[in-house]
Write an enzyme that holds these catalytic residues in place. Structure first.
Site, PDB file in Angstrom:
ATOM      1  N   THR A  14       0.475  -8.227 -10.036  1.00 44.60           N
ATOM      2  CA  THR A  14       0.651  -8.061  -8.593  1.00 44.60           C
ATOM      3  C   THR A  14       0.348  -9.338  -7.820  1.00 44.60           C
ATOM      4  OG1 THR A  14      -0.360  -6.966  -6.684  1.00 44.60           O
ATOM      5  CG2 THR A  14      -1.707  -7.087  -8.638  1.00 44.60           C
ATOM      6  N   ASP A  15       0.934  -9.443  -6.622  1.00 44.82           N
ATOM      7  CA  ASP A  15       0.606 -10.583  -5.752  1.00 44.82           C
ATOM      8  C   ASP A  15      -0.814 -10.467  -5.198  1.00 44.82           C
ATOM      9  OD1 ASP A  15       1.001  -8.485  -3.927  1.00 44.82           O
ATOM     10  OD2 ASP A  15       2.494  -9.539  -2.702  1.00 44.82           O
ATOM     11  N   GLU A  16      -1.416  -9.265  -5.322  1.00 43.04           N
ATOM     12  CA  GLU A  16      -2.743  -9.065  -4.733  1.00 43.04           C
ATOM     13  C   GLU A  16      -3.816  -9.900  -5.423  1.00 43.04           C
ATOM     14  OE1 GLU A  16      -3.683  -5.054  -3.606  1.00 43.04           O
ATOM     15  OE2 GLU A  16      -1.573  -4.499  -3.496  1.00 43.04           O
TER      16      GLU A  16
ATOM     17  N   LYS B 250      -6.767  -6.505 -11.996  1.00 45.80           N
ATOM     18  CA  LYS B 250      -5.456  -7.045 -12.397  1.00 45.80           C
ATOM     19  C   LYS B 250      -5.571  -8.543 -12.671  1.00 45.80           C
ATOM     20  CE  LYS B 250      -1.952  -5.305 -12.631  1.00 45.80           C
ATOM     21  NZ  LYS B 250      -1.265  -4.563 -13.731  1.00 45.80           N
TER      22      LYS B 250
ATOM     23  N   TYR C 266      -9.268  -3.172  -7.440  1.00 46.13           N
ATOM     24  CA  TYR C 266      -7.947  -3.141  -8.096  1.00 46.13           C
ATOM     25  C   TYR C 266      -7.451  -4.550  -8.402  1.00 46.13           C
ATOM     26  CZ  TYR C 266      -2.824  -3.188  -8.305  1.00 46.13           C
ATOM     27  OH  TYR C 266      -1.524  -3.447  -8.662  1.00 46.13           O
TER      28      TYR C 266
HETATM   29  P1  NAD Z   1       1.712   3.893 -11.119  1.00 45.60           P
HETATM   30  O1  NAD Z   1       0.289   4.169 -10.780  1.00 45.60           O
HETATM   31  O2  NAD Z   1       2.787   4.642 -10.431  1.00 45.60           O
HETATM   32  O3  NAD Z   1       1.957   4.083 -12.681  1.00 45.60           O
HETATM   33  C1  NAD Z   1       1.057   3.661 -13.654  1.00 45.60           C
HETATM   34  C2  NAD Z   1       1.378   4.417 -14.932  1.00 45.60           C
HETATM   35  O4  NAD Z   1       0.451   3.980 -15.948  1.00 45.60           O
HETATM   36  C3  NAD Z   1       1.212   5.925 -14.815  1.00 45.60           C
HETATM   37  O5  NAD Z   1       2.334   6.571 -15.390  1.00 45.60           O
HETATM   38  C4  NAD Z   1      -0.059   6.225 -15.602  1.00 45.60           C
HETATM   39  O6  NAD Z   1      -0.056   7.509 -16.197  1.00 45.60           O
HETATM   40  C5  NAD Z   1      -0.042   5.110 -16.629  1.00 45.60           C
HETATM   41  N1  NAD Z   1      -1.384   4.793 -17.149  1.00 45.60           N
HETATM   42  C6  NAD Z   1      -2.529   4.646 -16.440  1.00 45.60           C
HETATM   43  N2  NAD Z   1      -3.542   4.351 -17.259  1.00 45.60           N
HETATM   44  C7  NAD Z   1      -3.032   4.298 -18.513  1.00 45.60           C
HETATM   45  C8  NAD Z   1      -3.575   4.023 -19.793  1.00 45.60           C
HETATM   46  N3  NAD Z   1      -4.883   3.760 -19.941  1.00 45.60           N
HETATM   47  N4  NAD Z   1      -2.757   4.044 -20.863  1.00 45.60           N
HETATM   48  C9  NAD Z   1      -1.428   4.331 -20.724  1.00 45.60           C
HETATM   49  N5  NAD Z   1      -0.875   4.604 -19.547  1.00 45.60           N
HETATM   50  C10 NAD Z   1      -1.653   4.577 -18.445  1.00 45.60           C
HETATM   51  O7  NAD Z   1       1.867   2.330 -10.899  1.00 45.60           O
HETATM   52  P2  NAD Z   1       3.175   1.490 -10.547  1.00 45.60           P
HETATM   53  O8  NAD Z   1       3.259   1.368  -9.075  1.00 45.60           O
HETATM   54  O9  NAD Z   1       4.321   2.017 -11.317  1.00 45.60           O
HETATM   55  O10 NAD Z   1       2.737   0.070 -11.117  1.00 45.60           O
HETATM   56  C11 NAD Z   1       3.101  -0.373 -12.429  1.00 45.60           C
HETATM   57  C12 NAD Z   1       2.521  -1.750 -12.659  1.00 45.60           C
HETATM   58  O11 NAD Z   1       2.994  -2.634 -11.642  1.00 45.60           O
HETATM   59  C13 NAD Z   1       0.998  -1.787 -12.566  1.00 45.60           C
HETATM   60  O12 NAD Z   1       0.527  -2.663 -13.537  1.00 45.60           O
HETATM   61  C14 NAD Z   1       0.725  -2.338 -11.172  1.00 45.60           C
HETATM   62  O13 NAD Z   1      -0.492  -3.052 -11.146  1.00 45.60           O
HETATM   63  C15 NAD Z   1       1.909  -3.258 -10.989  1.00 45.60           C
HETATM   64  N6  NAD Z   1       2.310  -3.487  -9.591  1.00 45.60           N
HETATM   65  C16 NAD Z   1       2.667  -2.441  -8.783  1.00 45.60           C
HETATM   66  C17 NAD Z   1       3.074  -2.694  -7.472  1.00 45.60           C
HETATM   67  C18 NAD Z   1       3.537  -1.602  -6.543  1.00 45.60           C
HETATM   68  O14 NAD Z   1       3.878  -1.888  -5.395  1.00 45.60           O
HETATM   69  N7  NAD Z   1       3.592  -0.346  -6.975  1.00 45.60           N
HETATM   70  C19 NAD Z   1       3.088  -4.002  -6.978  1.00 45.60           C
HETATM   71  C20 NAD Z   1       2.692  -5.034  -7.836  1.00 45.60           C
HETATM   72  C21 NAD Z   1       2.337  -4.769  -9.143  1.00 45.60           C
HETATM   73  P1  TYD Z   2      -0.463   0.648  -0.230  1.00 50.64           P
HETATM   74  O1  TYD Z   2       0.849   1.342  -0.268  1.00 50.64           O
HETATM   75  O2  TYD Z   2      -1.686   1.416  -0.601  1.00 50.64           O
HETATM   76  O3  TYD Z   2      -0.316  -0.683  -1.100  1.00 50.64           O
HETATM   77  P2  TYD Z   2      -1.332  -1.953  -1.225  1.00 50.64           P
HETATM   78  O4  TYD Z   2      -2.653  -1.588  -0.667  1.00 50.64           O
HETATM   79  O5  TYD Z   2      -1.357  -2.171  -2.696  1.00 50.64           O
HETATM   80  O6  TYD Z   2      -0.658  -3.060  -0.459  1.00 50.64           O
HETATM   81  O7  TYD Z   2      -0.669   0.108   1.242  1.00 50.64           O
HETATM   82  C1  TYD Z   2       0.254  -0.778   1.842  1.00 50.64           C
HETATM   83  C2  TYD Z   2      -0.326  -1.176   3.183  1.00 50.64           C
HETATM   84  O8  TYD Z   2      -0.358  -0.023   4.031  1.00 50.64           O
HETATM   85  C3  TYD Z   2      -1.763  -1.654   3.095  1.00 50.64           C
HETATM   86  O9  TYD Z   2      -1.948  -2.712   4.041  1.00 50.64           O
HETATM   87  C4  TYD Z   2      -2.577  -0.446   3.487  1.00 50.64           C
HETATM   88  C5  TYD Z   2      -1.681   0.274   4.462  1.00 50.64           C
HETATM   89  N1  TYD Z   2      -1.801   1.743   4.496  1.00 50.64           N
HETATM   90  C6  TYD Z   2      -1.957   2.399   5.731  1.00 50.64           C
HETATM   91  O10 TYD Z   2      -2.012   1.771   6.808  1.00 50.64           O
HETATM   92  N2  TYD Z   2      -2.050   3.761   5.726  1.00 50.64           N
HETATM   93  C7  TYD Z   2      -2.019   4.486   4.570  1.00 50.64           C
HETATM   94  O11 TYD Z   2      -2.147   5.743   4.623  1.00 50.64           O
HETATM   95  C8  TYD Z   2      -1.838   3.803   3.323  1.00 50.64           C
HETATM   96  C9  TYD Z   2      -1.780   4.559   2.031  1.00 50.64           C
HETATM   97  C10 TYD Z   2      -1.729   2.431   3.334  1.00 50.64           C
END
Ligand code: NAD
Ligand code: TYD
Length: 357
Positions: A132-134, A162, A158
């Protein structure tokens, strides 16, 4: 075949569906099925022999060793993680366990497997770690966007977990030569997004007549990447990325949260107007800010464009319209996720086989 972890989550399931729709090799999908994992996302693959699902933990070394030996993947794509910042604030333990210890166990199992491969397979093998960019921390309003050289300064449990996983992946390459690739992407949105995250939460709350909770002043900025674009970028990095390199993936869509929420409201006003004729934006409710809330993330995605020729296809306007429409078209998915009924669906659909694997 390729070995995907976390393939029942939001991005992982989109990736598996895209991969197989595009004629990719068979997929072995290992997912623990936490609250965020949902096999209903993969329902369209029912009966498709190219998809093999196994319920399990990336921290389970014996299981990993067995699966790698049995299926002999040519690549591993690691999506498995605990992914929600707010949950990491309430309970960071699981984040350390899966994101740090789990990634470590995965790296070790993959290293053993990779080291024993015959020369040509060893040469071609890749482990792609999705991050992630975070990890880069927060940006001042006028600071340049994150490049791959940006200092890593995570601020939430989180993002710290990561960042730790990214460091392990890097070290396994430098120390053991494991052929890794790391991608750091911005906030994804699109189909199958669990409604605890900003965009799906706003859609489902709006439709349910509930308040739309905006943290603090709503002026926190994120870059938004359509999940289908992200999947395409991962495929491209897997195909042609330089081993040991990191690629930032972004949508060139920096926006403050309140603008995101207002856009979602305006689309719903157009596509599914409220019965009382009032705008959905009237449901916006400013609530207490998230502790340690990062103010701004922005991705400089020029490296992946320059080296691999990848650019996102969607603008925010096109991606968010598709997304809102998807949620309107899939009320059953939303209801099932919210009721927790998808847990029962796992047992019904896969029965003892999933539990045994
Ligand atoms: P998500 O939470 O929707 O999915 C995560 C999946 O991993 C789930 O299906 C969960 O059951 C599985 N999981 C959790 N712990 C596990 C374990 N110990 N063993 C096997 N499986 C396990 O997350 P996502 O949004 O699909 O994100 C996927 C990846 O992308 C993550 O690594 C996250 O850090 C990264 N990412 C997500 C975002 C975003 O905006 N969603 C942005 C940047 C990076
Ligand atoms: P989120 O979807 O939780 O992603 P991340 O924290 O990984 O960026 O949140 C996106 C942005 O929206 C973040 O700045 C937090 C904000 N946010 C709200 O303002 N209200 C909400 O109910 C949630 C879930 C997030």
């Amino acid at each position: 075949m390729i070995f995907v972890t976390g393939g029942a989550g939001f991005i992982g399931s989109n990736f598996v569906l895209d991969w197989l729709a595009g004629g990719g090799e068979p997929v072995l999908n290992l997912d623990k099925l936490t609250y965020a994992g949902n096999l209903a996302n993969l329902a369209s693959l029912q009966g498709d022999a190219r998809h093999r699902f196994v319920q399990g933990d990336i921290g389970d070394t014996a299981l990993l060793e067995r699966l790698l030996a049995e299926h002999r993947p040519r690549a591993v794509v690691n999506f498995a993680a605990e992914s929600h910042v707010d949950r990491s604030i309430h309970g960071p333990g699981e984040f350390i366990q899966t994101n740090v210890v789990g990634t470590f166990r995965l790296l070790e199992a993959v290293r053993q497997y990779w080291q024993a491969l015959p020369a040509t397979e060893k040469e071609a093998f890749r482990l792609l770690h999705v991050s992630t960019d975070e990890v880069y921390g927060t940006l001042a309003p006028d600071a340049p966007a994150f490049t791959e050289q940006h200092v890593v300064e995570p601020n939430s449990p989180y993002s710290a977990s990561k960042a730790a996983s990214d460091h392990l992946v890097r070290a396994w390459h430098h120390t053991y030569g494991l052929p890794v690739l790391t991608t750091n992407c911005s906030n994804n949105y699109g189909p199958y997004h669990f409604p605890e995250k900003l965009i799906p939460l706003m859609i489902v709350n709006a439709l349910a007549g509930k308040p739309l909770p905006v943290y603090g002043d709503g002026m926190q900025i994120r870059d938004w990447l359509y999940v289908g674009d992200h999947c395409g970028a991962i495929r491209r990095v897997l195909q042609a990325g330089r081993v040991g390199e990191t690629y930032n993936i972004g949508g060139w869509n920096e926006m403050p949260n309140i603008e995101i929420v207002r856009t979602v409201c305006a689309l719903l006003d157009e596509l599914r107007p409220r019965a009382d004729g009032q705008p959905y934006a009237s449901q916006i409710a400013y609530v207490q800010d998230r502790p340690g809330h990062d103010r701004r993330y922005a991705i400089d995605a020029r490296k992946i464009e320059r080296e691999l020729g990848w650019r996102p296809a969607e603008t925010f306007a096109t991606g968010i319209r598709k997304t809102v429409q998807w949620y309107l078209d899939h009320p059953d998915w939303v209801a099932q996720v919210q009721s927790g009924a998808y847990r029962d669906w796992v047992a019904t659909q896969y029965g003892a086989a999933a539990a045994r694997a």
